[in-house]
Design a protein around this motif. Structure first.
Motif, PDB file in Angstrom:
ATOM      1  N   TYR A  27       0.810  -1.216   0.000  1.00 43.24           N
ATOM      2  CA  TYR A  27       0.000   0.000   0.000  1.00 43.24           C
ATOM      3  C   TYR A  27       0.846   1.270   0.000  1.00 43.24           C
ATOM      4  O   TYR A  27       0.301   2.364  -0.146  1.00 43.24           O
ATOM      5  CB  TYR A  27      -0.903   0.043   1.242  1.00 43.24           C
ATOM      6  CG  TYR A  27      -1.803  -1.154   1.416  1.00 43.24           C
ATOM      7  CD1 TYR A  27      -2.475  -1.716   0.336  1.00 43.24           C
ATOM      8  CD2 TYR A  27      -1.985  -1.726   2.670  1.00 43.24           C
ATOM      9  CE1 TYR A  27      -3.298  -2.813   0.504  1.00 43.24           C
ATOM     10  CE2 TYR A  27      -2.814  -2.825   2.842  1.00 43.24           C
ATOM     11  CZ  TYR A  27      -3.463  -3.368   1.753  1.00 43.24           C
ATOM     12  OH  TYR A  27      -4.280  -4.445   1.922  1.00 43.24           O
ATOM     13  N   ARG A  44      -3.513   2.653  -5.966  1.00 41.70           N
ATOM     14  CA  ARG A  44      -2.862   2.359  -4.679  1.00 41.70           C
ATOM     15  C   ARG A  44      -3.167   3.513  -3.728  1.00 41.70           C
ATOM     16  O   ARG A  44      -2.853   4.669  -4.032  1.00 41.70           O
ATOM     17  CB  ARG A  44      -1.361   2.188  -4.864  1.00 41.70           C
ATOM     18  CG  ARG A  44      -0.594   1.945  -3.576  1.00 41.70           C
ATOM     19  CD  ARG A  44       0.893   1.723  -3.839  1.00 41.70           C
ATOM     20  NE  ARG A  44       1.128   0.401  -4.382  1.00 41.70           N
ATOM     21  CZ  ARG A  44       1.342   0.118  -5.654  1.00 41.70           C
ATOM     22  NH1 ARG A  44       1.326   1.104  -6.554  1.00 41.70           N
ATOM     23  NH2 ARG A  44       1.558  -1.118  -6.077  1.00 41.70           N
ATOM     24  N   ASP A  85      -2.767   4.978   0.252  1.00 41.48           N
ATOM     25  CA  ASP A  85      -1.972   4.858   1.470  1.00 41.48           C
ATOM     26  C   ASP A  85      -2.541   5.818   2.512  1.00 41.48           C
ATOM     27  O   ASP A  85      -2.410   7.030   2.392  1.00 41.48           O
ATOM     28  CB  ASP A  85      -0.513   5.192   1.159  1.00 41.48           C
ATOM     29  CG  ASP A  85       0.416   5.044   2.357  1.00 41.48           C
ATOM     30  OD1 ASP A  85      -0.088   4.833   3.478  1.00 41.48           O
ATOM     31  OD2 ASP A  85       1.650   5.145   2.173  1.00 41.48           O
ATOM     32  N   SER A 132      -6.223   2.276   3.412  1.00 37.52           N
ATOM     33  CA  SER A 132      -5.157   1.735   2.565  1.00 37.52           C
ATOM     34  C   SER A 132      -5.680   0.540   1.774  1.00 37.52           C
ATOM     35  O   SER A 132      -6.304  -0.361   2.337  1.00 37.52           O
ATOM     36  CB  SER A 132      -3.958   1.313   3.415  1.00 37.52           C
ATOM     37  OG  SER A 132      -3.387   2.426   4.067  1.00 37.52           O
TER      38      SER A 132
END
Length: 310
Positions: A94, A217, A219, A228
């Motif tokens: 992540y 992706r 985070d 995440s």
């Protein structure tokens, strides 16, 4: 003037000369460290450690001080990567590396070239998958033309073994890295088309600008660990985009590592940063940084954030 006074003046002069030489190389050293670490704070720490080592070392016989400093930073970064690997808590899959943000109309071309050339977020993500020694060999040799003989001394291997490290890393980077994108203007057009389609709930419009195998992706860091995730495939990413578009906030167009990005701003504070990786005429990766701690550290002033619009 006594001999002692002359000696002290000479020492002071030598220190001032070293300080000037170091400052001249600081940008280069920061670029090396950022590629090695993917973290702006850690990169600054590595450069500062190199300055400390310079002050403690006798470099009177060093012919190429820039090269010496590059290898010192490389060694410091290698130690930091090894230490990070032993204590890392956040899931690597992540992880979004620290972004280098600039407003599109105020970017410093010299600084942008220094830190972003060949280091988009997508490449930094790939570099995170390498072993510390592989990353060092690839970054120093392929990006900064440091010889394998010099790198071998840092990783305590033979030049032949070091060459193999770089070769393995190079193959992984080539296999995982997206193809080159179009020019900057076209990339911004594609990013804007994505944002317009998301805000308008245009399913087909989103599909039109996404690669079928696009990867998102996100985070959220420790504070928003539940945010995440990795989302793969155009239809799944479209679903995510349409969901988040319901919570519309002010948006600030940015450049992140030289690529188009947008920052959501709520109540004058960063909410989430989305960066686009574009190959051909399609978005192939989306990197979203939602970690409040890292967002607060972005190089943006209150005046910059106030430019966000709906």
């Amino acid at each position: 003037m006594t001999g002692r006074e002359r000696g002290e003046r000479r020492v002071d002069h030598d220190k001032e000369l070293l300080a000037r030489r170091f400052e001249a190389d600081r940008g280069h050293l920061r670029a090396v460290a950022y590629r090695m670490l993917g973290s702006l704070g850690e990169a600054e720490d590595a450069v500062q450690e190199a300055w400390i080592k310079l002050n403690r070392s006798d470099v009177s016989g060093v012919e190429n001080l820039s090269g010496w400093l590059t290898t010192v930073v490389g060694r410091v970064c290698l130690d930091m990567l090894r230490s990070r690997g032993s204590r890392r808590e956040d899931p690597l899959e992540y992880y979004v590396p620290d972004p280098i943000v600039r407003l599109p109309d105020t970017a410093d071309p010299e600084h942008t070239a220094e830190v972003t050339e060949s280091v988009g977020l997508a490449l930094l993500v790939v570099l995170e998958t390498l072993s510390p020694a592989e990353r060092l060999a690839f970054v120093l040799h392929d990006m900064f033309a440091v010889s394998f003989d010099e790198i071998a001394r840092i990783v305590d291997r033979t030049p032949a073994a070091t060459r193999q490290l770089a070769s393995r890393a190079r193959r992984r980077v080539q296999d995982a890295s997206p193809a080159p994108g179009p020019d900057a203007r076209r990339q911004r057009e594609i990013a804007d088309a994505f944002l317009a389609a998301a805000n308008g709930g245009d399913f087909e419009g989103l599909l039109a600008v996404l690669d079928p195998d696009v990867v998102l992706r996100a985070d959220g860091g420790k504070a928003l660990a539940a945010a995440s995730k990795i989302v793969r495939g155009a239809e799944a990413v479209v679903s995510q985009a349409l969901t988040y578009a319901r919570f519309r906030t002010a948006a600030l167009p940015l450049l992140v590592n030289g690529a188009p990005a947008v920052l959501s701003v709520a109540n004058g504070r960063p909410g989430a940063l989305m960066a686009f990786t574009i190959a051909g005429d399609r978005i192939v990766e989306l990197h979203i940084l939602a970690d409040p701690e890292r967002l607060a550290a972005l190089d943006l002033s209150e005046e910059d954030l106030a430019r966000a619009t709906y």
